[in-house]
Design an enzyme around this catalytic site. Structure first.
Site, PDB file in Angstrom:
ATOM      1  N   CYS B  10       1.084  -1.543  -0.049  1.00  0.00           N
ATOM      2  CA  CYS B  10       0.581  -0.176  -0.290  1.00  0.00           C
ATOM      3  C   CYS B  10       0.874   1.284   0.298  1.00  0.00           C
ATOM      4  CB  CYS B  10      -0.550  -0.362   1.014  1.00  0.00           C
ATOM      5  SG  CYS B  10       0.067  -0.113   2.505  1.00  0.00           S
ATOM      6  N   CYS B  13       2.807   2.080   3.250  1.00  0.00           N
ATOM      7  CA  CYS B  13       3.746   1.234   2.976  1.00  0.00           C
ATOM      8  C   CYS B  13       4.895   1.414   2.630  1.00  0.00           C
ATOM      9  CB  CYS B  13       3.477  -0.537   2.673  1.00  0.00           C
ATOM     10  SG  CYS B  13       2.038  -1.068   3.541  1.00  0.00           S
TER      11      CYS B  13
END
Lengths: 347, 77
Positions: B10, B13
């Protein structure tokens, strides 16, 4: 955090927050002044009205979005998901656990890429599949972006209807899915985790950074949500502004009006393949409604866009067999369609 | 020191991974930064919200993006 930094942070919040709220309340005259006096566009002209609509709606929505995302960030900081898991497994709920799971799904913002770890985490904590589903259904359905857009474009009544029905879909959907005994359609490694599940008693308050130190991160995240959807908001409102002026009245009503029985299923079917995020789609729906499409149909469409998406289905493939994904999506679809009919009847 | 970033690709992240790398470079701490994207491995840390930051097999942050200062404090400790 150093003391002078803290003071700086608090003073800037004390300034910015009232300023944003003031701006929100006086936005209409301000934008009127900018478009009609400063840009000297005529109030009667088509372009004048469109520009006014565009500036007003964009700023209004961005303010709402920022405030609501920050608020949700606060809630999230104080309502860690681990606590929910412990809560749901240790308390006797007499069926209310579906409602709670759904409700918490609505108020906890999380990015869709978290849905798999979240799903596994809940299953691992020994939470029944139906309750997990209740959470999983509502979470994308009622999110900060959708709420801010609805509030800005439809007003508080429609927003409440949307939020409450989202929670209801999650509650009832989770309950029904729970009764269907679908555990065998989980993928094998998830089944193993489920068999080893244990009630969590672990400490949840590991993250004991003080509130004031977390505030900048929370505000930053609120701001980053605004930045992320900014483009979609602008595109959505542009399309909306253009449609307001150029699409003839009654254009949609021919197919999507309340007295056509197939209107809602059609709207829902059209919506599933669309993965436009809420920011882009709500301004367009607002035009649909302004052009005579009933609110129930619009809400059903909106829910299918954000709640049912193919990318989400492929993500879920890691934890569910296709059959379960089908049942999961099918159940939500049926409830959304049902809600759409209900709203068209009572609103 | 072993730093791991848990998260299945994501946006946050990736930001966290960059941030961790920057901090390691700036502080000159001898540490490796790896990103864990396998869901089974992520779940072995009992993390429900990504991104999460793991230092020497201990989860120090989960579900949110820590600030640069917070990471610096943790790895220079």
């Amino acid at each position: 955090m150093k003391n002078n930094k803290k003071i700086k942070l608090i003073t800037s919040i004390l300034f910015v927050l009232p300023a944003l709220i003031l701006l929100y309340y006086y936005l209409k005259p301000l934008v009127d002044y900018v478009t009609y006096t400063f840009l000297s566009l005529s109030e009667e002209s088509h372009i004048g009205a469109s520009v006014n609509f565009f500036i007003y709606d964009t700023i209004k929505i961005l303010i709402l979005l920022f405030l609501i995302s920050s608020l949700m960030g606060l809630v999230n900081a104080y309502f860690p998901i681990d606590r929910l898991r412990v809560y749901l497994t240790t308390k006797k709920m007499y069926g209310l656990q579906y409602f709670f799971a759904s409700f918490f799904g609505a108020i906890t913002p999380f990015c869709s890429c978290s849905s798999i770890p979240l799903f596994i985490g809940l299953v691992k904590g020994g939470i029944p599949l139906g309750v997990t589903f209740a959470f999983l259904i509502t979470s994308p359905l009622v999110n900060e972006v959708a709420i801010a857009m609805f509030l800005g474009l439809f007003g508080i009544k429609a927003t409440l209807i949307y939020a409450i029905s989202g929670v209801l879909v999650g509650t009832i959907g989770g309950f029904v899915l729970g009764k269907l005994k679908l555990d065998r359609y989980l993928t094998d490694w998830v089944k193993e985790i489920q068999a080893d599940s244990e009630q969590e008693t672990e400490q949840w308050e590991k993250d004991n950074t003080p509130f004031i130190d977390r505030l900048p991160t929370i505000i930053n995240e609120g701001w980053s949500i605004v930045r992320k959807v900014l483009l979609y908001v602008i595109i959505g409102i542009s399309i909306g502004a253009a449609m307001h002026g150029y699409v003839p009245e009654d254009f949609f009503t021919e197919y999507l009006s309340a007295d056509k029985w197939y209107a809602i299923p059609l709207a829902v079917l059209l919506a599933v393949p669309m993965y436009a995020n809420a920011a882009g789609i709500v301004p367009v729906i607002q035009v649909f409604v302004a052009k005579g499409v009933p609110l129930g149909t619009a809400i059903a469409f909106m829910m299918s866009v954000v709640g049912l998406s193919l990318p989400e289905a492929t993500l879920l493939k890691k934890v569910m067999k296709w059959k379960l994904i089908g049942v999961f999506f099918g159940t939500i679809t049926i409830f959304i369609i049902f809600l759409g009919y209900l709203f068209n009847l009572i609103l | 020191m072993e730093i791991k970033i848990l998260g299945a690709g994501c946006a946050k992240c990736k930001t966290l991974e960059k941030l961790a790398n920057t901090v390691v470079k700036e502080t000159g701490v001898n540490a490796s930064v790896t990103s864990v994207e396998d869901i089974v491995e992520i779940m072995s840390y009992n993390v429900m919200m990504t991104p999460a930051l793991v230092i020497d097999d201990k989860v120090v942050f989960k579900g949110r993006l820590p600030t640069k200062d917070e990471i610096t404090n943790l790895i220079t400790k």
